[in-house]
Design a protein around this motif. Structure first.
Motif, PDB file in Angstrom:
ATOM      1  N   ARG A 106       0.856  -1.192   0.000  1.00  0.00           N
ATOM      2  CA  ARG A 106       0.000   0.000   0.000  1.00  0.00           C
ATOM      3  C   ARG A 106       0.891   1.241   0.000  1.00  0.00           C
ATOM      4  O   ARG A 106       1.837   1.340   0.780  1.00  0.00           O
ATOM      5  CB  ARG A 106      -0.911   0.002   1.227  1.00  0.00           C
ATOM      6  N   LEU A 107       0.584   2.174  -0.890  1.00  0.00           N
ATOM      7  CA  LEU A 107       1.334   3.428  -0.942  1.00  0.00           C
ATOM      8  C   LEU A 107       0.446   4.496  -1.560  1.00  0.00           C
ATOM      9  O   LEU A 107      -0.510   4.183  -2.281  1.00  0.00           O
ATOM     10  CB  LEU A 107       2.624   3.261  -1.751  1.00  0.00           C
ATOM     11  N   PRO A 108       0.751   5.772  -1.304  1.00  0.00           N
ATOM     12  CA  PRO A 108      -0.075   6.851  -1.867  1.00  0.00           C
ATOM     13  C   PRO A 108       0.263   7.113  -3.327  1.00  0.00           C
ATOM     14  O   PRO A 108       1.307   6.692  -3.830  1.00  0.00           O
ATOM     15  CB  PRO A 108       0.266   8.054  -0.976  1.00  0.00           C
ATOM     16  N   TRP A 109      -0.633   7.826  -3.988  1.00  0.00           N
ATOM     17  CA  TRP A 109      -0.385   8.270  -5.357  1.00  0.00           C
ATOM     18  C   TRP A 109       0.272   9.651  -5.295  1.00  0.00           C
ATOM     19  O   TRP A 109      -0.244  10.583  -4.686  1.00  0.00           O
ATOM     20  CB  TRP A 109      -1.687   8.346  -6.136  1.00  0.00           C
ATOM     21  N   PHE A 110       1.449   9.775  -5.913  1.00  0.00           N
ATOM     22  CA  PHE A 110       2.183  11.047  -5.933  1.00  0.00           C
ATOM     23  C   PHE A 110       2.047  11.677  -7.319  1.00  0.00           C
ATOM     24  O   PHE A 110       2.212  10.996  -8.337  1.00  0.00           O
ATOM     25  CB  PHE A 110       3.660  10.818  -5.612  1.00  0.00           C
ATOM     26  N   ASP A 111       1.776  12.990  -7.323  1.00  0.00           N
ATOM     27  CA  ASP A 111       1.676  13.666  -8.619  1.00  0.00           C
ATOM     28  C   ASP A 111       3.044  13.857  -9.264  1.00  0.00           C
ATOM     29  O   ASP A 111       3.192  13.807 -10.482  1.00  0.00           O
ATOM     30  CB  ASP A 111       0.953  15.009  -8.462  1.00  0.00           C
ATOM     31  N   LEU A 112       4.099  14.071  -8.427  1.00  0.00           N
ATOM     32  CA  LEU A 112       5.457  14.247  -8.933  1.00  0.00           C
ATOM     33  C   LEU A 112       6.417  13.474  -8.046  1.00  0.00           C
ATOM     34  O   LEU A 112       6.244  13.417  -6.825  1.00  0.00           O
ATOM     35  CB  LEU A 112       5.865  15.727  -8.941  1.00  0.00           C
ATOM     36  N   ILE A 113       7.423  12.863  -8.657  1.00  0.00           N
ATOM     37  CA  ILE A 113       8.523  12.244  -7.921  1.00  0.00           C
ATOM     38  C   ILE A 113       9.773  13.034  -8.268  1.00  0.00           C
ATOM     39  O   ILE A 113      10.283  12.974  -9.396  1.00  0.00           O
ATOM     40  CB  ILE A 113       8.695  10.748  -8.268  1.00  0.00           C
ATOM     41  N   LEU A 114      10.233  13.852  -7.323  1.00  0.00           N
ATOM     42  CA  LEU A 114      11.355  14.769  -7.519  1.00  0.00           C
ATOM     43  C   LEU A 114      12.557  14.234  -6.762  1.00  0.00           C
ATOM     44  O   LEU A 114      12.470  13.977  -5.558  1.00  0.00           O
ATOM     45  CB  LEU A 114      10.992  16.175  -7.025  1.00  0.00           C
ATOM     46  N   ALA A 115      13.690  14.082  -7.456  1.00  0.00           N
ATOM     47  CA  ALA A 115      14.849  13.435  -6.848  1.00  0.00           C
ATOM     48  C   ALA A 115      16.118  14.226  -7.100  1.00  0.00           C
ATOM     49  O   ALA A 115      16.308  14.805  -8.181  1.00  0.00           O
ATOM     50  CB  ALA A 115      15.000  12.008  -7.384  1.00  0.00           C
ATOM     51  N   ASP A 116      16.973  14.250  -6.084  1.00  0.00           N
ATOM     52  CA  ASP A 116      18.334  14.764  -6.207  1.00  0.00           C
ATOM     53  C   ASP A 116      19.262  13.667  -5.703  1.00  0.00           C
ATOM     54  O   ASP A 116      19.521  13.553  -4.501  1.00  0.00           O
ATOM     55  CB  ASP A 116      18.497  16.044  -5.380  1.00  0.00           C
ATOM     56  N   ILE A 117      19.717  12.839  -6.628  1.00  0.00           N
ATOM     57  CA  ILE A 117      20.539  11.681  -6.289  1.00  0.00           C
ATOM     58  C   ILE A 117      21.767  11.690  -7.197  1.00  0.00           C
ATOM     59  O   ILE A 117      21.651  11.866  -8.410  1.00  0.00           O
ATOM     60  CB  ILE A 117      19.749  10.368  -6.462  1.00  0.00           C
ATOM     61  N   GLY A 118      22.939  11.498  -6.611  1.00  0.00           N
ATOM     62  CA  GLY A 118      24.162  11.450  -7.394  1.00  0.00           C
ATOM     63  C   GLY A 118      24.915  12.761  -7.354  1.00  0.00           C
ATOM     64  O   GLY A 118      24.489  13.761  -6.749  1.00  0.00           O
ATOM     65  N   ASP A 119      26.066  12.777  -8.025  1.00  0.00           N
ATOM     66  CA  ASP A 119      26.931  13.952  -8.055  1.00  0.00           C
ATOM     67  C   ASP A 119      26.691  14.717  -9.354  1.00  0.00           C
ATOM     68  O   ASP A 119      26.834  14.174 -10.450  1.00  0.00           O
ATOM     69  CB  ASP A 119      28.398  13.512  -7.962  1.00  0.00           C
ATOM     70  N   HIS A 120      26.327  15.999  -9.244  1.00  0.00           N
ATOM     71  CA  HIS A 120      25.961  16.799 -10.419  1.00  0.00           C
ATOM     72  C   HIS A 120      26.985  17.891 -10.708  1.00  0.00           C
ATOM     73  O   HIS A 120      26.644  18.914 -11.316  1.00  0.00           O
ATOM     74  CB  HIS A 120      24.581  17.436 -10.212  1.00  0.00           C
ATOM     75  N   GLN A 121      28.210  17.672 -10.281  1.00  0.00           N
ATOM     76  CA  GLN A 121      29.226  18.679 -10.578  1.00  0.00           C
ATOM     77  C   GLN A 121      29.511  18.721 -12.079  1.00  0.00           C
ATOM     78  O   GLN A 121      29.428  17.711 -12.772  1.00  0.00           O
ATOM     79  CB  GLN A 121      30.507  18.395  -9.814  1.00  0.00           C
ATOM     80  N   SER A 122      29.810  19.921 -12.597  1.00  0.00           N
ATOM     81  CA  SER A 122      30.035  20.115 -14.026  1.00  0.00           C
ATOM     82  C   SER A 122      31.037  21.238 -14.218  1.00  0.00           C
ATOM     83  O   SER A 122      30.815  22.371 -13.758  1.00  0.00           O
ATOM     84  CB  SER A 122      28.727  20.449 -14.743  1.00  0.00           C
ATOM     85  N   LEU A 123      32.139  20.919 -14.900  1.00  0.00           N
ATOM     86  CA  LEU A 123      33.118  21.947 -15.216  1.00  0.00           C
ATOM     87  C   LEU A 123      32.581  22.903 -16.264  1.00  0.00           C
ATOM     88  O   LEU A 123      32.878  24.104 -16.256  1.00  0.00           O
ATOM     89  CB  LEU A 123      34.416  21.296 -15.699  1.00  0.00           C
ATOM     90  N   GLU A 124      31.776  22.392 -17.204  1.00  0.00           N
ATOM     91  CA  GLU A 124      31.232  23.241 -18.266  1.00  0.00           C
ATOM     92  C   GLU A 124      30.280  24.284 -17.693  1.00  0.00           C
ATOM     93  O   GLU A 124      30.255  25.426 -18.126  1.00  0.00           O
ATOM     94  CB  GLU A 124      30.511  22.372 -19.301  1.00  0.00           C
ATOM     95  N   GLN A 125      29.466  23.872 -16.705  1.00  0.00           N
ATOM     96  CA  GLN A 125      28.492  24.783 -16.125  1.00  0.00           C
ATOM     97  C   GLN A 125      29.011  25.439 -14.843  1.00  0.00           C
ATOM     98  O   GLN A 125      28.248  26.116 -14.142  1.00  0.00           O
ATOM     99  CB  GLN A 125      27.196  24.028 -15.824  1.00  0.00           C
ATOM    100  N   ASN A 126      30.300  25.197 -14.526  1.00  0.00           N
ATOM    101  CA  ASN A 126      30.929  25.817 -13.353  1.00  0.00           C
ATOM    102  C   ASN A 126      30.163  25.459 -12.074  1.00  0.00           C
ATOM    103  O   ASN A 126      29.833  26.317 -11.253  1.00  0.00           O
ATOM    104  CB  ASN A 126      30.997  27.338 -13.523  1.00  0.00           C
ATOM    105  N   LEU A 127      29.872  24.132 -11.928  1.00  0.00           N
ATOM    106  CA  LEU A 127      29.146  23.645 -10.758  1.00  0.00           C
ATOM    107  C   LEU A 127      30.031  22.682  -9.983  1.00  0.00           C
ATOM    108  O   LEU A 127      30.548  21.712 -10.543  1.00  0.00           O
ATOM    109  CB  LEU A 127      27.849  22.933 -11.177  1.00  0.00           C
ATOM    110  N   SER A 128      30.211  22.968  -8.691  1.00  0.00           N
ATOM    111  CA  SER A 128      30.895  22.014  -7.832  1.00  0.00           C
ATOM    112  C   SER A 128      29.904  20.977  -7.324  1.00  0.00           C
ATOM    113  O   SER A 128      28.708  21.029  -7.661  1.00  0.00           O
ATOM    114  CB  SER A 128      31.532  22.751  -6.649  1.00  0.00           C
ATOM    115  N   THR A 129      30.373  20.045  -6.506  1.00  0.00           N
ATOM    116  CA  THR A 129      29.465  19.034  -5.954  1.00  0.00           C
ATOM    117  C   THR A 129      28.364  19.684  -5.131  1.00  0.00           C
ATOM    118  O   THR A 129      27.180  19.370  -5.289  1.00  0.00           O
ATOM    119  CB  THR A 129      30.253  18.046  -5.084  1.00  0.00           C
TER     120      THR A 129
END
Length: 835
Positions: A391-414
């Motif tokens: 049994r679980l509820p119905w979610f309209d959106l599943i929003l996740a922040d998982i993993g490392d999203h660092q990017s040299l091109e976009q000048n983003l650190s971890t």
């Protein structure tokens, strides 16, 4: 079609709770259909490109038009099979209704399909003569013309051959015109002929005789007319298809939904999934309660199943070392069956934020991903690889922040990569959303990371359906103490093996166990010891030791409670199995009673017919003798006939039918061994095995069951039936006397055998066996059977040979204390009491 949609990741997701539930119902219906009579959808083709060509004005070829016809016919067959399956029994209509609803109001375009079949032979891909009257006339005229032309050319070729102008008669076609072959030296044989072509050597000319020119011209005209008429027919059919484009596309969309439903059902069968229950939404607040038992990570499970399938297919029994091969496959199967580790996910209704702590590589992120994928799968109408009824509820959106999203091109650190993703999540989140954040607040100064993570969670607490985060910050676990909408969970870590168990402990907080993990993977001991000393300086020794002991104590108590729960569940399952078996036996007794009643009715009818035949014979004899009898013999003849009829009536008269009235029922006192009617058992007859006591309760035996009922709940059987049913009384009375006359040490001998309830575990079925095989099986059972227990030997009716052998073995076997032969309530079964 469904395969292409899946490959493009265009699987439909329910945009509301109702749509997701509809998809789940379709999956259940498809699964039921696959288990009863599989539905073949392979004949349905993807005709979207053909429809687009028809609408754009392109002329469709016969093969494309026939593809449309095959698809329409296949869809119509799918509808027929669904309706036939639903009409097999009444329950199937409700079971298959989600699939029937998809095609219920569709136009199957049978007229278009029949029109195409009338005009085109889809096996040969040719347009038939009956497609139009003009085409039929053109082809008939062309056939006659070709016959005349062929006859003429054969005649000319024969003349040329006879004149030596060619080695053998030759008729061929050059430049789309029929002609004959002739040697260059004999061209004079066709003075007015037209040379259409010359062979490469120049020795042979292909010439059209003067007489054949008109016929060839006619062939060209008729051929062009035929092509024009065929084009007109194809244009007409193409226009019909283009006109029906909207209906065809709507029909194909519905078929696509059916195809996807069967794909989901096949996936559920492959991974042994169960249907999730989506909790309904409350108008007051969002119901975030989750109760999922034993769910496995879907992707890891799929990889495991594919590896198992590959291992079983690659195993070659012809290898030289067969035993080693089998051992390898067996061990692989065993290893795969234990992977991935199932977890339980349990979240209370009022919980809004769950903080998962625990060691690295302990399964925090994998567990969070499992929840996210389970939510997406339930939205898409997919079954879950879990146990019981998740049994679980119905979610309209599943929003996740998982993993490392660092990017040299976009000048983003971890850290900045995480923060940018969380910013997007906070903009989209709603009160029906599921938010998953891995290692919240990590990648920066710990004190600032804890403060930022605390603020984010408190923000989400009031604006989200459910948020699940993982962290190594112990301070985040303390939020539960201040707000009941927070909940803690921890991944279990075994201090004995220094390895994670990958189980989730809900309501607990876990340690990172970084030093233990580093030690288990072979880190330098000196570094570990130095780090341990530093930890002891940072944390008071007594507090750490007390916390560790408390944690171990709680874990030990948890393991004990889980063991007791598993034992209780096992006992409950055994009791329910026994209950169902007894219930089945009771239903079987009802069937036997109905069978006996029908048999008795048949016997009474036979006796009645026999008596009628006898009386008719006496009357016929009386009439025959009356014709020749004198006046003095008439009286004696009448008396003789009356006496014969009276004798017949007396012979077939039933016994005393005296029945006890309802007024005497209250004063009726049943005796031991007496047959009575029990109202609470549907007025079935049962045997009294214990006379009424002070509480006016009576113990009766109905088949294999003994039931205690009130005295006013029974009534006596009429005398005629009581005579026939009273036979068991002496046997029951003798059993009671045997129990009472036993020694002091065995006065409760009968009770020590336990209740005489037949189940599959205490029964030996010998039906269908030969005498030797039955004897062997019975000897084995008697030798291995548990002491002081009951064995039900089912030998059946049959010829009685197996029954006689069974009785002989039971009479002479040293382990058999006694046995009871079959009774009217238990045909074909002998009960043996083992010493």
């Amino acid at each position: 079609m469904g395969h292409a949609v899946v490959q493009k990741a265009q699987i439909p997701l329910g945009k509301s709770l109702e749509e997701s539930q509809k998809l789940l119902n379709q999956t259940s219906a498809a699964l039921a259909m696959m288990q009863s009579q599989p539905l073949d959808l392979s004949a349905i083709e993807d005709i979207a490109g053909i429809l687009n060509s028809a609408v754009s004005g392109q002329l469709l070829s016969p093969s494309e038009i026939c593809a449309v016809r095959r698809t329409l016919r296949a869809v119509n067959n799918v509808w027929k099979k669904l309706t036939e399956a639903a009409e097999l029994d009444g329950d199937s209509l409700q079971r298959y209704s989600p699939l029937l609803e998809l095609l219920k109001n569709c136009n199957f375009l049978t007229e278009l399909e029949e029109k195409i079949g009338f005009c085109i032979d889809c096996k040969l891909l040719i347009i038939l003569d009956r497609a139009s009257e003009d085409l039929e006339l053109i082809r008939a005229e062309r056939k006659r013309n070709m016959e005349n032309l062929d006859s003429l050319l054969k005649k000319v070729a024969a003349q040329i051959f006879q004149a030596g102008g060619i080695d053998k008669p030759l008729i061929t076609k050059r430049r789309s015109r029929m002609c004959v072959g002739i040697k260059a030296s004999h061209k004079y044989l066709l003075p007015d002929g037209i040379a259409l072509n010359v062979s490469s050597s120049g020795a042979t000319y292909f010439m059209e005789p003067k007489e054949a020119v008109e016929f060839n011209n006619m062939e060209v005209r008729l051929s062009n007319s035929e092509i024009a008429e065929e084009t007109a027919i194809l244009s007409l059919l193409t226009a019909e298809i283009a006109k029906s484009e909207r209906e065809i596309k709507y029909l194909m969309d519905r078929v696509l939904e059916i195809d996807l439903a069967f794909a989901r059902a096949g996936f559920a069968q492959w991974m042994d999934g169960v249907c999730p229950i989506l909790s309904s939404q409350s108008h007051v607040s969002f119901d975030s309660s989750i109760n999922i038992e034993g769910i496995k990570h879907p992707l890891l499970l799929g990889s495991s199943l594919r590896s198992l399938s590959a291992a079983s297919s690659n195993s070659n029994p012809l290898k030289s070392d067969v035993e080693n091969s089998e051992m390898t496959v067996g061990s692989l199967s065993k290893g795969i069956s234990d992977f991935p580790v199932p977890i339980d996910i349990k979240v209370e209704c009022e919980t809004r934020v769950v903080v998962i702590t625990g060691p690295n590589t302990g399964g925090k992120t994998a567990s969070m991903k499992t929840l996210g994928r389970a939510s997406l799968m339930s939205k898409a109408g997919l079954y879950l690889p879990a146990k019981n009824h998740p049994r679980l509820p119905w979610f309209d959106l599943i929003l996740a922040d998982i993993g490392d999203h660092q990017s040299l091109e976009q000048n983003l650190s971890t850290f900045s990569g995480h923060i940018s993703r969380i910013v997007d999540i906070l903009e989209l989140v709603s009160r029906e959303s599921l938010v998953l954040i891995d290692e919240i607040g990590s990648g920066t100064d710990p004190s600032e990371g804890v403060a930022l993570a605390t603020s984010i969670l408190q923000y989400l607490r009031d604006r989200v359906g459910l948020a699940v985060v993982t962290t190594h910050y112990a301070d985040l676990s303390c939020l539960k103490d201040k707000d009941t909408r927070f909940e803690n969970a921890a991944t279990e870590f075994s201090l004995e093996t220094l390895r994670p168990t990958y189980r989730i402990l809900w309501g607990s907080t876990g340690n990172s166990n970084a030093l233990n993990i580093a030690k288990s993977i072979g880190f330098d001991r000196k570094i570990i010891q130095r780090a341990q000393k530093l930890v002891e300086r940072l944390r008071p020794e007594r507090q750490q030791h007390r916390k560790s002991e408390l944690y171990q104590s709680l874990m030990e108590e948890r393991r004990k409670l889980e063991s007791q729960a598993r034992t209780a569940a096992s006992l409950h399952a055994e009791i329910m199995d026994l209950y169902h078996e007894i219930e089945d036996e009771a239903k079987d007794l009802d069937r036997r009673a109905a069978h006996l009643k029908a048999k008795e009715t048949q016997q009474v009818q036979q006796e009645l017919n026999f008596a009628k035949v006898q009386i008719d014979t006496v009357v016929q004899d009386f009439e025959n003798r009356l014709r020749d009898a004198s006046a003095d013999e008439i009286n004696s003849l009448i008396k003789e006939s009356e006496s014969a009829i009276a004798a017949i009536v007396e012979a077939h008269r039933p016994d005393d039918d005296f029945s006890v009235s309802e007024t005497n029922t209250s004063s009726f006192t049943p005796q031991f061994g007496e047959q009575v009617h029990v109202k609470s058992l549907g007025d079935k007859s049962a045997t009294v095995v214990e006379v009424p006591g002070d509480d006016d309760s009576v113990l009766v035996q109905y088949g294999k069951m003994r039931v205690r009922v009130k005295k006013n709940n029974i009534r006596p059987i009429p005398n005629s039936k009581r005579k026939n049913a009273a036979n068991p009384a002496p046997r029951l009375r003798k059993q009671q006397e045997d129990r009472q006359s036993g020694s002091a040490g065995s006065n409760n001998e009968e009770a020590s055998y336990g209740p005489r309830v037949q189940t599959s575990k205490n029964s030996l079925d010998l039906r269908g066996m030969r005498v030797e095989e039955a004897s062997h099986q019975l000897d084995i059972a008697l030798a291995c059977w548990e002491s002081r227990s009951v064995l039900f030997v089912i030998h059946g009716m049959g010829t009685g040979v197996v029954k006689e052998r069974v009785l002989e073995i039971l009479r002479n076997h040293h382990r058999v204390a006694k046995y009871e032969q079959e009774s009217p309530m238990n045909y074909g079964c002998t009960v043996a009491y083992i010493k």
